[in-house]
Motif scaffolding. Structure first.
Motif, short mmCIF file in Angstrom:
data_model
loop_
_atom_site.label_atom_id
_atom_site.label_comp_id
_atom_site.label_asym_id
_atom_site.label_seq_id
_atom_site.Cartn_x
_atom_site.Cartn_y
_atom_site.Cartn_z
N ALA A 138 40.17 -57.68 66.57
CA ALA A 138 38.81 -56.28 67.47
C ALA A 138 39.95 -54.63 67.41
N LEU A 141 40.79 -52.95 63.86
CA LEU A 141 40.08 -52.89 63.70
C LEU A 141 39.17 -50.98 64.98
N LEU A 142 39.61 -51.38 65.68
CA LEU A 142 39.11 -50.03 66.89
C LEU A 142 40.37 -49.19 66.15
N LEU A 145 39.31 -47.91 62.70
CA LEU A 145 38.37 -47.04 63.38
C LEU A 145 38.78 -45.57 64.26
N TYR A 159 31.24 -45.24 59.64
CA TYR A 159 32.25 -46.34 60.75
C TYR A 159 30.86 -47.68 60.66
N ILE A 160 29.91 -47.38 61.32
CA ILE A 160 29.25 -48.90 61.72
C ILE A 160 29.12 -49.58 60.41
N SER A 163 32.76 -51.18 59.99
CA SER A 163 32.73 -51.84 60.93
C SER A 163 31.70 -53.58 60.39
N GLY A 167 33.39 -56.71 59.51
CA GLY A 167 33.34 -58.56 59.96
C GLY A 167 32.82 -59.21 59.22
#
Length: 177
Positions: A138, A141-142, A145, A159-160, A163, A167
């Protein structure tokens, strides 16, 4: 009594959340701490769902939070309560802004609302991030992004979607290993 609290809290959100839908998050965070109507994880899910559904994020979160808290009636009350201050303020401000648009004090107040909105959003973001700090995937990924969004300024939905795809990939990969 829950309906009265719901109306008052979302009216307050509508009245004081300057800066768009994401500016409602500090208030929603506070509600989760005070009333325990939803958890921080549920708040994160509400924001994610509200971000990918059509319409203003703040209104979508109010609708979702009201539904989670008190069903369909709670949803309608939360949404309406959050919209009412904006309706009244827009009518009043539009009349006054023409008259006072060059006023030094008005300009100063508006200029100071921007930094406080950023500070509140950062505080809530860090609070929501706290449980995820232990998850290396996570955090990576943070970071990725964050760098991507800082450099390329694409639509947030991109970006959503990225993500969500990461996932799905991680879940699928963990089932096969």
């Amino acid at each position: 009594m829950i309906f009265l609290h719901l109306c008052l809290e979302f009216f307050k959100i509508g009245l004081f959340s300057f800066g768009g839908g994401y500016a409602t998050i500090p208030f929603l965070y506070h509600i989760s701490q005070v009333y325990n109507w939803y958890s921080l994880e549920e708040l994160t899910q509400m924001v994610a769902v509200a971000s990918i559904t059509p319409g203003p994020v703040g209104i979508n979160v109010a609708t979702y939070a009201g539904l989670k808290t008190a069903g369909v009636l709670g949803s309608a009350l939360a949404t309406t309560s959050e919209m009412l201050p904006s309706l009244f303020l827009v009518i009043i401000v539009s009349k006054l802004l023409r008259k006072f648009s060059d006023n030094f004090y008005v300009k100063s107040i508006i200029a100071t609302l921007k930094p406080i909105s950023c500070a509140l959003l950062t505080s809530v973001a860090l609070g929501l991030l706290k449980p995820e700090i232990k998850d290396l995937k996570a955090m990576v990924l943070l970071g990725v992004l964050l760098i991507m969004s800082w450099n390329s300024k694409k639509d947030p939905i991109i970006y959503i979607i990225i993500s969500a795809l990461v996932g799905l990939f991680l879940v699928a990969f963990s089932h096969f290993s």
